[in-house]
Design an enzyme around this catalytic site. Sequence first.
Site, PDB file in Angstrom:
ATOM      1  N   ASP A  42       0.849  -1.186   0.000  1.00 50.09           N
ATOM      2  CA  ASP A  42       0.000   0.000   0.000  1.00 50.09           C
ATOM      3  C   ASP A  42       0.890   1.244   0.000  1.00 50.09           C
ATOM      4  O   ASP A  42       2.114   1.162   0.084  1.00 50.09           O
ATOM      5  CB  ASP A  42      -0.928  -0.033   1.221  1.00 50.09           C
ATOM      6  CG  ASP A  42      -2.178   0.819   1.035  1.00 50.09           C
ATOM      7  OD1 ASP A  42      -2.216   1.667   0.114  1.00 50.09           O
ATOM      8  OD2 ASP A  42      -3.127   0.649   1.808  1.00 50.09           O
ATOM      9  N   GLU A  71      -9.896   7.548   4.743  1.00 54.77           N
ATOM     10  CA  GLU A  71      -8.887   6.860   5.535  1.00 54.77           C
ATOM     11  C   GLU A  71      -8.882   7.358   6.983  1.00 54.77           C
ATOM     12  O   GLU A  71      -9.923   7.623   7.572  1.00 54.77           O
ATOM     13  CB  GLU A  71      -7.522   6.986   4.839  1.00 54.77           C
ATOM     14  CG  GLU A  71      -7.539   6.335   3.460  1.00 54.77           C
ATOM     15  CD  GLU A  71      -6.161   6.171   2.845  1.00 54.77           C
ATOM     16  OE1 GLU A  71      -5.153   6.295   3.551  1.00 54.77           O
ATOM     17  OE2 GLU A  71      -6.111   5.912   1.630  1.00 54.77           O
TER      18      GLU A  71
END
Length: 639
Positions: free
Chosen positions: A333, A529
């Site tokens: 990621d 997020e």
Amino acid sequence: MVKVLLKGVKTNKRNSCLRNCMKWGFILLVLLAIFLMYIFYNPTPSAPLSTSPYKDANLPIEERVADLLSQMTLTEKIGQMALVEKNSVFEIGDIATYGLGALLSGSGAKPEENTLMGWRKMTEGYLASSRSSRLGIPILYGSDAIHGHAHVPGATVFPHAIALGATGDADLVKQVAEATARELQATGVNWNYAPNLDLPTDIRWGRVYETFSDDPKLASELGNAYVEGLQSVKNGEGTAVMSTLKHYVGLGGMLWDTSSNENFKIDQGYTKPDEARLRAEYLPPFQAGVEAGAMSVMVGLNSWGDKKLASSKYLITDVLKSELGFSGIVVSDWYGVYEIPGGDFIASIKGINAGVDMVMLPFDYKTFMRNVRIAVRLGLISESRIDDAVTRILTAKFTLGLFDEIAVASSSSAVMSTREHKVLAEEVVAKSLVLLKNEGVLPISSTVRHIRVAGSSADNVGRQAGAWTVEWQGVDGNWLQNSSSIFAGIKARAPLGVMVEYNKEGIFATPEKKADIGIAVVGEAPYAEGWGDNELPIISESDRQVILNLQEVSSKVIVVIVSGRPLFIDHEVADWDGLVMAWLPGVFGGAIAPVLFGDEPFVGKLPLPWPKTLEQIPIGVDGTTSDGTKVLFPRYFGL
């Protein structure tokens, strides 16, 4: 005389020692020079033959990969392992010079002209540069099109994944993925970082809406449908879009206040190592996705105990690759490998040795390539590990057809959004609505003559769409193209002769004339997020006041929540006449109105439990709360 002789002997010894030191120093310098040449020397390889087997589309992919790999230098192999954010490539020629494997648009990273043609021009330029390299290896281009290709104004922005979970309809999810693939292909994007298979146990997490459900079975079913839909659609040149199972593994089970990011609370946090839970909950959706043919898996930013996921050889190589048989690309990621302690050099070694094949850097590719090359020369990373990673990357590129055709649709066939996609998005909106309370107010009766609409999300397409829409953190307002707000839909659907009034604060000119129905559309502003980590997700004070205002000027009040997660409403819901959970419906919020008026039935079910109090979370997959009390609404509830 004796003193003179002794002095001469000492002088000769010193001179001899000095000569020996100089001699060995010179030898050491030569050896050091040879060693440095071994590490840094990159001979210029010859051009490949035009008849090289890897260029023959009729040969099996395995043969083509083996032939290409045999012609690659170490530097070219390492370049293929670099996934770079497009804004960090200051010279487009670097793509060919360094043989970069892939580029991505981080959310909000778009061309100067953020249109279909602007995207096509950008990706075509990057592709042309990669094809101009010695071996002509085309790049992958990735994007987080997690609810449609929503970075591009005018694209079809579907409801977020949590709403897809509320439909429970695998065929519908597959159609959404197919539509998304077509719109990605139109812009030259061939890698989508979706679907999300995390199982959220804590509604305070800022990424709950990116998931389908906390139920491994439903997440598996819908994840498979998404993979099949995304990878089955091929454009005119035969090129499909690669799916990504994320975030491997246990990301939804992180504990509050354990984040490694000082700005967050739970995102990028600590997941308690639990082998039984790994097998029973976290792994099944990924195993199903692997069996469905997913071509890549993204490793999460969380920690499994005291070890960052990207450094866990057990979870990546032993479990995912060996046990589950995953043969595709394992990608880290955003900055994920460099989250491993020890500095960038050590982190790269640990991540690659753990089994990461492609590193989302996402920035300094030159330093990454130098570090990995040195590590290989020093024997800290084996060449066989590099070859394994590059074999997986090349296999994906051949499978997608990137070597054989220009992977961007022609201008005559490229489309960003179609009428069919809009109708599909509206169907998802309607089928994802969950009716949680109804005191005889829904569907809205044909006898109703006066409706008042209010709330922060009533006439705000940006709030409906949520984050990952044009910008990473989303946008507020109604400037998105091809859209309809919830209020606009209600006004358009209301029968002829019905008065429909709107005021964001719920303050109307004639409060003494009560409306038959008040509709309060309330919820959350967009977030993405860890910036959405919220210790107490509740309806805002201003929206609470809106509901009170509507109750003063309306006989009955329906509350519609536009949110990426359940909110704590236990102390308020008893005073409402109706409650509808609309999730984050995307840009076609107008599709909610037909369901409110009874043209279509409520069919949505909660894909995760709705807690009553803060003390109940985290909630287990079996539905048990932390304090042992009953939730406000259980998973799969819906009137």
